[in-house]
Design a protein around this motif. Sequence first.
Motif, PDB file in Angstrom:
ATOM      1  N   ALA A  70       0.838  -1.206   0.000  1.00 36.82           N
ATOM      2  CA  ALA A  70       0.000   0.000   0.000  1.00 36.82           C
ATOM      3  C   ALA A  70       0.870   1.251   0.000  1.00 36.82           C
ATOM      4  CB  ALA A  70      -0.929  -0.006   1.204  1.00 36.82           C
ATOM      5  N   LEU A  71       1.938   1.227   0.787  1.00 33.45           N
ATOM      6  CA  LEU A  71       2.834   2.380   0.838  1.00 33.45           C
ATOM      7  C   LEU A  71       3.564   2.574  -0.495  1.00 33.45           C
ATOM      8  CD1 LEU A  71       4.361   2.095   4.415  1.00 33.45           C
ATOM      9  CD2 LEU A  71       2.771   3.826   3.575  1.00 33.45           C
ATOM     10  N   LYS A  72       3.965   1.490  -1.136  1.00 34.85           N
ATOM     11  CA  LYS A  72       4.628   1.606  -2.431  1.00 34.85           C
ATOM     12  C   LYS A  72       3.683   2.194  -3.471  1.00 34.85           C
ATOM     13  CE  LYS A  72       8.158  -1.957  -1.985  1.00 34.85           C
ATOM     14  NZ  LYS A  72       8.650  -3.257  -2.479  1.00 34.85           N
ATOM     15  N   GLN A  73       2.421   1.765  -3.450  1.00 35.96           N
ATOM     16  CA  GLN A  73       1.445   2.324  -4.392  1.00 35.96           C
ATOM     17  C   GLN A  73       1.242   3.810  -4.128  1.00 35.96           C
ATOM     18  OE1 GLN A  73      -2.008  -0.091  -3.807  1.00 35.96           O
ATOM     19  NE2 GLN A  73      -1.292  -1.742  -5.162  1.00 35.96           N
ATOM     20  N   HIS A  74       1.178   4.184  -2.862  1.00 36.37           N
ATOM     21  CA  HIS A  74       0.998   5.602  -2.515  1.00 36.37           C
ATOM     22  C   HIS A  74       2.213   6.419  -2.960  1.00 36.37           C
ATOM     23  CE1 HIS A  74      -0.870   8.918  -0.487  1.00 36.37           C
ATOM     24  NE2 HIS A  74       0.224   9.131   0.228  1.00 36.37           N
ATOM     25  N   ILE A  75       3.404   5.850  -2.812  1.00 35.56           N
ATOM     26  CA  ILE A  75       4.621   6.544  -3.253  1.00 35.56           C
ATOM     27  C   ILE A  75       4.588   6.751  -4.756  1.00 35.56           C
ATOM     28  CG2 ILE A  75       7.117   6.229  -3.562  1.00 35.56           C
ATOM     29  CD1 ILE A  75       7.146   4.975  -0.753  1.00 35.56           C
ATOM     30  N   GLN A  79       4.666  10.270  -6.708  1.00 34.31           N
ATOM     31  CA  GLN A  79       5.702  10.590  -7.690  1.00 34.31           C
ATOM     32  C   GLN A  79       5.089  11.059  -9.005  1.00 34.31           C
ATOM     33  OE1 GLN A  79       8.052   7.002  -7.748  1.00 34.31           O
ATOM     34  NE2 GLN A  79       9.510   7.800  -6.244  1.00 34.31           N
ATOM     35  N   THR A  80       3.989  10.426  -9.431  1.00 33.82           N
ATOM     36  CA  THR A  80       3.335  10.892 -10.664  1.00 33.82           C
ATOM     37  C   THR A  80       2.761  12.287 -10.471  1.00 33.82           C
ATOM     38  OG1 THR A  80       1.291   9.752 -10.041  1.00 33.82           O
ATOM     39  CG2 THR A  80       2.795   8.576 -11.508  1.00 33.82           C
ATOM     40  N   GLU A  81       2.187  12.547  -9.291  1.00 37.50           N
ATOM     41  CA  GLU A  81       1.671  13.896  -9.016  1.00 37.50           C
ATOM     42  C   GLU A  81       2.801  14.908  -8.998  1.00 37.50           C
ATOM     43  OE1 GLU A  81      -0.620  13.915  -5.422  1.00 37.50           O
ATOM     44  OE2 GLU A  81      -2.092  12.493  -6.208  1.00 37.50           O
ATOM     45  N   LEU A  82       3.956  14.500  -8.476  1.00 39.21           N
ATOM     46  CA  LEU A  82       5.109  15.400  -8.425  1.00 39.21           C
ATOM     47  C   LEU A  82       5.585  15.757  -9.828  1.00 39.21           C
ATOM     48  CD1 LEU A  82       7.287  16.838  -6.718  1.00 39.21           C
ATOM     49  CD2 LEU A  82       8.627  14.739  -6.880  1.00 39.21           C
TER      50      LEU A  82
END
Length: 169
Positions: A70-75, A79-82
């Motif tokens: 879940a944390l990897k998906q959130h990261i 990153q895409t938003e960044l």
Amino acid sequence: MPVEMLTYAELGERLKVSPEAARALVKRHRWPRSRANDGKTLVQVDLSEFSHSPISRQPQAQADHQVVTALKQHIETLQTELTEMKVIASGYRADFERECERTNKLLAELLKASTESAGAREKAALLEGKLSMLTQPWRRRLVDAFTLALPQVASNPRESAGPIAQSQN
């Protein structure tokens, strides 16, 4: 049933819990403890009087794995938003630089226009003074011309007295 002397690990095996959980149970129930010759703690337990049913839980590794994924998906989403925000920011930066250049050009034009207008005002004031002098009657112009010339003559008294004042000296 007879009382048994068990270590924390043995008690944990019998109750199907970890040795740390067995130790916590011993402390909670205040069962008598003693030290063995090998340094391990022995607990006096009558398992017939004690009924313990451990709570079934899902394995810790699975829960950790789910949290990690879940944390990897959130990261990844962050990153895409960044990267999207960086693209937007670069567009804003280009707009900002273009507006800075435009502002500098307008400021230069404004300074040039203000110096030209100041020069035009001075020239207009000079021409206005000449025009006001030409609109006066000729007698007034003559008096003004003499009053402007007289302070220069009066400033040097020897020259204004002429040869008469010099011969008396």
